[in-house]
Structures are given as C-alpha cells and as structure tokens.
Design a protein around this motif. Structure first.
Motif, PDB file in Angstrom:
ATOM      1  N   MET A   1       0.818  -1.208   0.000  1.00  0.00           N
ATOM      2  CA  MET A   1       0.000   0.000   0.000  1.00  0.00           C
ATOM      3  C   MET A   1       0.858   1.267   0.000  1.00  0.00           C
ATOM      4  O   MET A   1       0.510   2.260  -0.632  1.00  0.00           O
ATOM      5  N   ILE A   2       1.980   1.232   0.724  1.00  0.00           N
ATOM      6  CA  ILE A   2       2.859   2.404   0.753  1.00  0.00           C
ATOM      7  C   ILE A   2       3.320   2.732  -0.655  1.00  0.00           C
ATOM      8  O   ILE A   2       3.375   3.884  -1.068  1.00  0.00           O
ATOM      9  N   ASP A   3       3.639   1.713  -1.410  1.00  0.00           N
ATOM     10  CA  ASP A   3       4.091   1.908  -2.788  1.00  0.00           C
ATOM     11  C   ASP A   3       3.003   2.546  -3.638  1.00  0.00           C
ATOM     12  O   ASP A   3       3.265   3.411  -4.469  1.00  0.00           O
ATOM     13  N   GLU A   4       1.773   2.134  -3.414  1.00  0.00           N
ATOM     14  CA  GLU A   4       0.661   2.622  -4.227  1.00  0.00           C
ATOM     15  C   GLU A   4       0.273   4.058  -3.878  1.00  0.00           C
ATOM     16  O   GLU A   4      -0.124   4.836  -4.745  1.00  0.00           O
ATOM     17  N   LEU A   5       0.396   4.429  -2.602  1.00  0.00           N
ATOM     18  CA  LEU A   5      -0.089   5.731  -2.150  1.00  0.00           C
ATOM     19  C   LEU A   5       0.956   6.836  -2.237  1.00  0.00           C
ATOM     20  O   LEU A   5       0.621   7.991  -2.448  1.00  0.00           O
ATOM     21  N   LEU A   6       2.221   6.498  -2.060  1.00  0.00           N
ATOM     22  CA  LEU A   6       3.278   7.503  -2.021  1.00  0.00           C
ATOM     23  C   LEU A   6       4.190   7.322  -3.226  1.00  0.00           C
ATOM     24  O   LEU A   6       5.168   6.578  -3.188  1.00  0.00           O
ATOM     25  N   VAL A   7       3.875   8.015  -4.299  1.00  0.00           N
ATOM     26  CA  VAL A   7       4.563   7.816  -5.570  1.00  0.00           C
ATOM     27  C   VAL A   7       6.036   8.199  -5.483  1.00  0.00           C
ATOM     28  O   VAL A   7       6.916   7.469  -5.952  1.00  0.00           O
ATOM     29  N   HIS A   8       6.338   9.354  -4.880  1.00  0.00           N
ATOM     30  CA  HIS A   8       7.725   9.808  -4.777  1.00  0.00           C
ATOM     31  C   HIS A   8       8.533   8.833  -3.937  1.00  0.00           C
ATOM     32  O   HIS A   8       9.665   8.480  -4.279  1.00  0.00           O
ATOM     33  N   ASN A   9       7.948   8.398  -2.830  1.00  0.00           N
ATOM     34  CA  ASN A   9       8.614   7.423  -1.972  1.00  0.00           C
ATOM     35  C   ASN A   9       8.831   6.108  -2.721  1.00  0.00           C
ATOM     36  O   ASN A   9       9.865   5.451  -2.574  1.00  0.00           O
ATOM     37  N   SER A  10       7.862   5.728  -3.539  1.00  0.00           N
ATOM     38  CA  SER A  10       7.971   4.513  -4.329  1.00  0.00           C
ATOM     39  C   SER A  10       9.143   4.576  -5.296  1.00  0.00           C
ATOM     40  O   SER A  10       9.866   3.592  -5.488  1.00  0.00           O
ATOM     41  N   ALA A  11       9.353   5.739  -5.894  1.00  0.00           N
ATOM     42  CA  ALA A  11      10.481   5.905  -6.819  1.00  0.00           C
ATOM     43  C   ALA A  11      11.807   5.740  -6.092  1.00  0.00           C
ATOM     44  O   ALA A  11      12.749   5.131  -6.617  1.00  0.00           O
ATOM     45  N   ARG A  12      11.881   6.258  -4.879  1.00  0.00           N
ATOM     46  CA  ARG A  12      13.100   6.097  -4.081  1.00  0.00           C
ATOM     47  C   ARG A  12      13.357   4.625  -3.778  1.00  0.00           C
ATOM     48  O   ARG A  12      14.487   4.140  -3.844  1.00  0.00           O
ATOM     49  N   ARG A  13      12.296   3.916  -3.428  1.00  0.00           N
ATOM     50  CA  ARG A  13      12.430   2.499  -3.093  1.00  0.00           C
ATOM     51  C   ARG A  13      12.910   1.688  -4.298  1.00  0.00           C
ATOM     52  O   ARG A  13      13.794   0.842  -4.174  1.00  0.00           O
ATOM     53  N   LYS A  14      12.330   1.953  -5.440  1.00  0.00           N
ATOM     54  CA  LYS A  14      12.734   1.232  -6.655  1.00  0.00           C
ATOM     55  C   LYS A  14      14.189   1.535  -7.001  1.00  0.00           C
ATOM     56  O   LYS A  14      14.943   0.640  -7.417  1.00  0.00           O
ATOM     57  N   ARG A  15      14.591   2.797  -6.828  1.00  0.00           N
ATOM     58  CA  ARG A  15      15.975   3.175  -7.109  1.00  0.00           C
ATOM     59  C   ARG A  15      16.932   2.475  -6.143  1.00  0.00           C
ATOM     60  O   ARG A  15      17.977   1.959  -6.551  1.00  0.00           O
ATOM     61  N   GLN A  16      16.554   2.445  -4.876  1.00  0.00           N
ATOM     62  CA  GLN A  16      17.410   1.816  -3.871  1.00  0.00           C
ATOM     63  C   GLN A  16      17.623   0.326  -4.151  1.00  0.00           C
ATOM     64  O   GLN A  16      18.729  -0.196  -4.000  1.00  0.00           O
ATOM     65  N   LYS A  17      16.569  -0.353  -4.584  1.00  0.00           N
ATOM     66  CA  LYS A  17      16.651  -1.799  -4.810  1.00  0.00           C
ATOM     67  C   LYS A  17      17.627  -2.162  -5.934  1.00  0.00           C
ATOM     68  O   LYS A  17      18.128  -3.285  -5.989  1.00  0.00           O
ATOM     69  N   LYS A  18      17.911  -1.218  -6.830  1.00  0.00           N
ATOM     70  CA  LYS A  18      18.809  -1.481  -7.945  1.00  0.00           C
ATOM     71  C   LYS A  18      20.279  -1.224  -7.594  1.00  0.00           C
ATOM     72  O   LYS A  18      21.169  -1.561  -8.380  1.00  0.00           O
ATOM     73  N   LEU A  19      20.530  -0.636  -6.432  1.00  0.00           N
ATOM     74  CA  LEU A  19      21.885  -0.221  -6.086  1.00  0.00           C
ATOM     75  C   LEU A  19      22.766  -1.380  -5.640  1.00  0.00           C
ATOM     76  O   LEU A  19      22.286  -2.371  -5.092  1.00  0.00           O
ATOM     77  N   ASP A  20      24.056  -1.209  -5.849  1.00  0.00           N
ATOM     78  CA  ASP A  20      25.050  -2.167  -5.375  1.00  0.00           C
ATOM     79  C   ASP A  20      25.484  -1.729  -3.972  1.00  0.00           C
ATOM     80  O   ASP A  20      26.452  -0.999  -3.801  1.00  0.00           O
ATOM     81  N   ILE A  21      24.755  -2.171  -2.966  1.00  0.00           N
ATOM     82  CA  ILE A  21      25.047  -1.782  -1.580  1.00  0.00           C
ATOM     83  C   ILE A  21      26.311  -2.477  -1.107  1.00  0.00           C
ATOM     84  O   ILE A  21      26.460  -3.694  -1.238  1.00  0.00           O
ATOM     85  N   ARG A  22      27.226  -1.712  -0.530  1.00  0.00           N
ATOM     86  CA  ARG A  22      28.487  -2.269  -0.043  1.00  0.00           C
ATOM     87  C   ARG A  22      28.570  -2.309   1.476  1.00  0.00           C
ATOM     88  O   ARG A  22      29.337  -3.103   2.040  1.00  0.00           O
ATOM     89  N   VAL A  23      27.820  -1.442   2.174  1.00  0.00           N
ATOM     90  CA  VAL A  23      27.866  -1.387   3.635  1.00  0.00           C
ATOM     91  C   VAL A  23      26.448  -1.346   4.182  1.00  0.00           C
ATOM     92  O   VAL A  23      25.625  -0.537   3.746  1.00  0.00           O
ATOM     93  N   ILE A  24      26.154  -2.236   5.138  1.00  0.00           N
ATOM     94  CA  ILE A  24      24.872  -2.233   5.835  1.00  0.00           C
ATOM     95  C   ILE A  24      25.147  -2.122   7.324  1.00  0.00           C
ATOM     96  O   ILE A  24      25.852  -2.952   7.897  1.00  0.00           O
ATOM     97  N   ILE A  25      24.612  -1.071   7.943  1.00  0.00           N
ATOM     98  CA  ILE A  25      24.821  -0.840   9.362  1.00  0.00           C
ATOM     99  C   ILE A  25      23.474  -0.586  10.030  1.00  0.00           C
ATOM    100  O   ILE A  25      22.510  -0.216   9.365  1.00  0.00           O
ATOM    101  N   GLY A  26      23.414  -0.785  11.343  1.00  0.00           N
ATOM    102  CA  GLY A  26      22.176  -0.445  12.032  1.00  0.00           C
ATOM    103  C   GLY A  26      21.895  -1.318  13.235  1.00  0.00           C
ATOM    104  O   GLY A  26      22.693  -2.166  13.632  1.00  0.00           O
ATOM    105  N   ASN A  27      20.727  -1.082  13.794  1.00  0.00           N
ATOM    106  CA  ASN A  27      20.236  -1.837  14.946  1.00  0.00           C
ATOM    107  C   ASN A  27      18.890  -2.439  14.547  1.00  0.00           C
ATOM    108  O   ASN A  27      17.870  -1.764  14.590  1.00  0.00           O
TER     109      ASN A  27
END
Length: 228
Positions: A127-153
């Motif tokens: 639903m987030i993807d369907e309702l928030l178009v700009h946010n959806s574009a960010r998510r799609k862009r992120q999924k295509k990236l070659d992530i080298r570092v993942i940090i967090g809790n």
C-alpha cells in the motif's frame, strides 16, 4: 512515544557510543579488506532500520569523510529505511540538520530515506508503494543499487501475523535447517531475519555491522546458524 508499537516491532534504543564503534570498525574493515573507505564514491551505505537516524547522523559527524565526500555521499550514496511514520520524519530532520550543520549552504532535503518495511520491499509492492509515488520511486531506485555497507540496529521481535515468504524460505533452507534449536519459531525473530536479509543484499562482498543480542553468539541453538 508509542510503547505498544515499540514492543510489537521490537524497537530498542541504540547507545551513541556503540554506533560510533560500529561506524569506525566498518571503515577499518573497508580499508584492510577492500582497500577503500566510507567516503569512497563507489561505496553505497544503508541503514535499513534507521529509527530516528542515529547511525546516519553519526556517520556524517564521524570525521571519516571530508566535507566534499559528505556532499557527494549525501546526495546519492547514503540510504535509510524506516517503517514508523513519526520516526521517519524525525530521522529525515535529524539527518538534514546534521548535514547542513557540517557543510552549510542552501537547504537540501535528504533524498536517500524511504518510508518502508525493508523486508516487505523485497517481497512485493504494498500500500505504501501505491499511495506515495515519490517514496515509491526512491524504493525502486534503492533496490537497484550495489550496496556495499549495511549498518544499524535491527528490530528484536517475533512479529505475529507478519510473514515474509521469500525471506523466511531462505531462512528455512539455511539458518533454520542448521540450527540445533528444538523450538524453531524463535529463529524467525526480526533480528535473525535482518541478518539473513542483509547477507543476501550484500551479495558476494561487503560489510555488515549490526547490533545483536548476545544469544546469536552464545546460545547453542545458534551454533549451526552462524556457519550458514
């Protein structure tokens, strides 16, 4: 702010000292193992469970990147996800304020943050993807990236009613299959899911640095999992 939501999602406070240790350790590993560093133009960094943005703000404040490197990374190479709306807005404000406190200049929003369930992103659109178009574009862009570092809790909870078929199938074939635990349900805890997800997201190479409960190291049930 929301104790029931905090408990349900397994959200825990992250001490700044621990965050700083992780960030500096990641930079050391990048240097020794990959001959690069956090400020390098080819290193994409993500905090997939960013909360109020502590890891990203401390990354910007770490002194491990020059102001010019920070400018470049902020625009295209630093990423963060958060599922709780209030935390998402606070994280964006914190990260933007920190950035402008360091480099100054005209206001630039942080385009690297997504309002999303990180696990769900890789299952199907929601639903987030369907309702928030700009946010959806960010998510799609992120999924295509070659992530080298993942940090967090990552979160700590066995979320009832929340299923991630693809992620859990990978867990079942690896961590769960090799675990010595009698009760397999606890192996679907969010932080174990997070380790599995992050390992897959990095692919063949990269650095993963999460805060984890001592159980992942000390419990006999985890012995086989750590080798999976």
């Amino acid at each position: 702010a929301f104790p029931r939501l905090k408990e349900a999602l397994g959200i825990v406070y992250t001490p700044v000292e621990v965050v700083d240790f992780i960030i500096n350790s990641v930079n050391d590993v990048l240097k020794t193992e990959f001959k690069t560093h956090l400020g390098d133009k080819d290193v994409h960094i993500i905090d997939p469970f960013t909360g109020t943005g502590t890891f990203i703000t401390r990354l910007l404040q770490s002194g491990l990147m020059t102001p010019e490197e920070i400018k470049r990374k902020y625009k295209t190479h630093i990423h963060a996800n958060e599922i709780v709306l209030l935390a998402y807005y606070i994280a964006a404000i914190n990260i933007e304020a920190t950035y402008h406190g360091i480099v100054g200049g005209e206001y630039q929003p942080f385009e690297g943050i997504c309002l999303t369930d990180t696990f769900q992103m890789y299952e199907r659109e929601d639903m987030i993807d369907e309702l928030l178009v700009h946010n959806s574009a960010r998510r799609k862009r992120q999924k295509k990236l070659d992530i080298r570092v993942i940090i967090g809790n990552p979160p700590y909870s066995v979320a009832k009613g929340t299923e991630y078929p693809q992620l859990d199938a990978k867990l079942e074939k690896t961590y769960v299959a090799r675990s010595e635990a009698h009760n397999k349900n606890s192996l679907y805890d969010s932080y174990i899911r997070a380790i599995r997800w992050a390992s897959d997201r990095l692919g063949e190479s990269g650095v993963l640095a999460f805060i984890s409960g001592s159980g992942f190291i000390e419990k006999s049930a985890m012995n086989g999992m750590r080798k999976a």
